[in-house]
Design an enzyme around this catalytic site. Structure first.
Site, short mmCIF file in Angstrom:
data_model
loop_
_atom_site.label_atom_id
_atom_site.label_comp_id
_atom_site.label_asym_id
_atom_site.label_seq_id
_atom_site.Cartn_x
_atom_site.Cartn_y
_atom_site.Cartn_z
CG HIS A 48 -5.66 -0.33 -1.28
ND1 HIS A 48 -4.77 0.29 -2.20
CD2 HIS A 48 -5.50 -0.25 0.05
CE1 HIS A 48 -3.95 0.68 -1.53
NE2 HIS A 48 -3.97 0.39 -0.22
CB SER A 108 -0.82 0.00 1.25
OG SER A 108 -1.83 1.14 1.05
#
Length: 346
Positions: free
Chosen positions: A207, A104
């Site tokens: 996400h 991430s």
């Protein structure tokens, strides 16, 4: 072959920069990086409590800065690495023996180590990312929950039924669901069979489509960056692919904000590359734990404090150092069988 991993949001802990601040030159670097990020990293990393650093706008620059502070001490490939006064560089690192991956927001840390972004570019980008994702999170009550165990296909099917997204597929039997708090509550009431749930300390459904506005905010400014070509192999969160073009990596950094992280595929890439050792940068522990379960036999070190630097340098020298030199006057022994094979391999 050595892999360097950079963790993502949720790995932050109160006081994570205190021990690093006392190393020569680190406090000055953190003050400069604070100016670039628009966040007081020293206050956030040394004094702030858990709730304060849960704020996405604080957590993301803090995580990236923590990883880069340790990386400078290790002399890892950094495009804007200033000089030896920031740490004892490891001599003779073979770039071809390194592979990078970040989870991430950690993918921004990895982009710096690969030479794609300078530290200052990365800090400006991650600060904008954190603010934009915090703003997107404030629009709807959303969150994330880790599911541990169970059949991955059954788990993802159940998430789809509930309107949730498998936002992270981390390997080692861990999938992270993201969506509205209402849908996450329904998941808690009726989880898939054989699954344990753990709520994550993040502010929103990262996400997923809930972050579309943040993705567009990043896309609007990313065109002004001039990324360099990676000097080190770097695996993408999107599909585990090794990215050789700086512009493509930057595009992927933007789109991954609203797209699932396939950490399982990044781990598969490390396995395929024949990785023999892994170092996780601070705030370390989570990725090292997953790797231990997914990559048995690989040496793994979580760099949690400056006390771990010596072991990290040894691991770099052992797994990413130059091959042993052959003394002058010594040549490899060639047998008749070896000679017969010359020219037979294409």
């Amino acid at each position: 072959m050595l892999a360097i991993l950079a963790p993502g949001q949720g790995a932050q802990t109160p006081g994570q920069l205190r021990a690093w601040r006392d190393l020569p030159g680190v406090e000055d670097r953190l003050r400069w990086w604070s100016a670039a990020a628009g966040v007081d990293l020293l206050a956030a990393g040394c004094d702030a409590g858990a709730e304060a650093i849960r704020d996405t706008a604080i957590a993301q620059p803090l995580i990236v800065a923590s990883g880069l502070a340790a990386a400078e001490q290790l002399g890892l490939p950094l495009r804007s690495l200033a000089a030896p006064e920031h740490g004892a560089a490891v001599p003779g690192v073979e770039l071809g023996s390194l592979v990078l991956a970040g989870h991430s927001v950690g993918e921004i840390t990895a982009a710096v180590l690969a030479g794609v972004l300078t530290i200052e570019q990365a800090l400006v980008l991650v600060a904008l990312r954190g603010r934009a994702m915090a703003e997107a999170s404030a629009r709807t009550a959303t969150g994330m929950t880790a599911l541990l165990g169970g059949d991955p296909e059954v788990v993802t099917a159940r998430l789809a039924e509930l309107g949730l997204t498998a936002a992270n597929r981390n390997g080692a039997g861990q999938i992270v669901a993201a969506g509205t708090m209402t849908d996450l509550a329904r998941l808690a009431e009726q989880p898939p069979a054989g699954v344990r749930l753990r709520s994550l300390s993040v502010a929103g459904a990262f996400h997923t489509h809930h972050m579309a506005a943040a993705r567009e905010t990043l896309a609007a400014v990313a065109g002004g960056l001039r990324p360099a070509a990676p000097e080190v192999a770097i695996a993408s969160n999107a599909d585990g692919a090794l990215i050789a073009d700086g512009g493509e990596l930057l595009t992927r950094l933007v789109t991954q904000v609203a797209a699932p992280v396939r950490w399982d595929l990044c781990l598969a890439t490390l396995r395929e590359r024949g990785v023999t050792a892994i170092i996780e940068l601070p705030p370390a522990g989570t990725l090292a734990g997953i790797a231990r379960r997914e990559l048995p036999g690989v040496k793994i070190l979580a760099v949690k404090s400056p006390e771990d630097l010596s072991a990290a340098r040894d691991l770099i020298a052992e797994h990413a150092g130059p091959p042993p030199s052959v003394p002058d006057g010594v040549r490899p022994r060639i047998s008749a069988e070896d000679d017969a094979l010359v020219g037979r391999q294409v």
